[in-house]
Write an enzyme that holds these catalytic residues in place. Sequence first.
Site, short mmCIF file in Angstrom:
data_model
loop_
_atom_site.label_atom_id
_atom_site.label_comp_id
_atom_site.label_asym_id
_atom_site.label_seq_id
_atom_site.Cartn_x
_atom_site.Cartn_y
_atom_site.Cartn_z
CG HIS A 1 -9.12 -3.38 2.04
ND1 HIS A 1 -8.31 -3.00 1.00
CD2 HIS A 1 -8.27 -3.89 2.98
CE1 HIS A 1 -7.06 -3.27 1.27
NE2 HIS A 1 -7.00 -3.81 2.48
CG HIS B 1 -7.30 -5.93 7.11
ND1 HIS B 1 -6.65 -7.00 6.54
CD2 HIS B 1 -7.01 -4.85 6.31
CE1 HIS B 1 -5.99 -6.60 5.45
NE2 HIS B 1 -6.17 -5.31 5.31
CD GLU C 1 -3.05 -1.10 0.22
OE1 GLU C 1 -3.04 -0.19 -0.62
OE2 GLU C 1 -3.89 -2.01 0.25
CG HIS D 1 -4.42 -0.54 5.55
ND1 HIS D 1 -5.80 -0.49 5.55
CD2 HIS D 1 -4.09 -1.70 4.92
CE1 HIS D 1 -6.26 -1.56 4.94
NE2 HIS D 1 -5.25 -2.32 4.56
O1 2HA Z 1 -0.42 -5.11 3.32
O2 2HA Z 1 -3.46 -5.03 4.06
O3 2HA Z 1 -4.15 -3.78 1.87
C1 2HA Z 1 -1.48 -5.95 3.22
C2 2HA Z 1 -2.74 -5.19 3.10
C3 2HA Z 1 -3.06 -4.62 1.79
ZN ZN Z 2 -5.37 -4.18 3.67
#
Ligand code: 2HA
Ligand code: ZN
Length: 263
Positions: free
Chosen positions: A210, A140, A115, A138
């Site tokens: 995502h 999840h 990313e 970032h």
């Molecule tokens: O790096 O989460 O969006 C792995 C991820 C890609």
């Molecule tokens: Zn990701």
Amino acid sequence: MYYNEKLDKIINEIAEVAGYLWEKGWAERNGGNITVNVTDEVDDALRSKKPITEPIAIGEVLPHIKGMFFFCKGTNKRMRDLARRPLDNGSIIRICDDCAHYEIIAENPVKPTSELPAHLSMHNQMIESGNGYKAAIHTHPIDLVAMSHNPHFLEKDVLSKLLWSMIPETRAFCPKGIGIANYELPGSLTLAKSTINQLKEYDVVMWEKHGVCAVGPDILEAFDQIDVLSKAAQIYLTAKSMGFVPTGMSEGQLQELKDAFNL
Ligand code: 2HA
Ligand code: ZN
């Protein structure tokens, strides 16, 4: 000691947050990424190191981060490994003078996160805005990603208002709420573009179906924003699983908080 006291402090904070992401179940396999602008902490010894790679294209021209240094989680590396061995699972990159390429300058040939276009675009925008922010994350989070599967929650500020109303801390500690970037291919320039568009207004951006991105002065504060929103999402989901829709704090109560904390 990895490098010097100031840089080590930042690397240790990154490792600390990587551990939290794993413990929370937000970082399956190689999921998520962290980048921190460490330009102010890079000393002459590191600055004079020869790059270990040829320049690699970013895919964007990012004029505000010319010559800057970033610690980046490595692509395909696990957060749980970054937590224990940060230098084996991340690397320091320098943005070339053309502002379109980077080179890896640390000993370690770990290629930065998939990313990278989104992360470096976010850093570029943070420098341009002069907000003093140095960290981007970032991840999840299960609850927030689940909520992004409901089109109603993707309408502007619907999710922010719902999450703010679950517990006063959310209004106080995530005052800008959460922006929405519609689904785009992970790692793509279009995802990077819609992320920075949202960052003009928000410090946290939902990537539909995502994950979530956040920026902040340091990596702990960027993490805190997502943690606060995830807590509010869990309160909502817990009430729903008990069989009722939570009432939520009233508009008046939210306004009272806004006034009390100058939000
Ligand atoms: O790096 O989460 O969006 C792995 C991820 C890609
Ligand atoms: Zn990701």
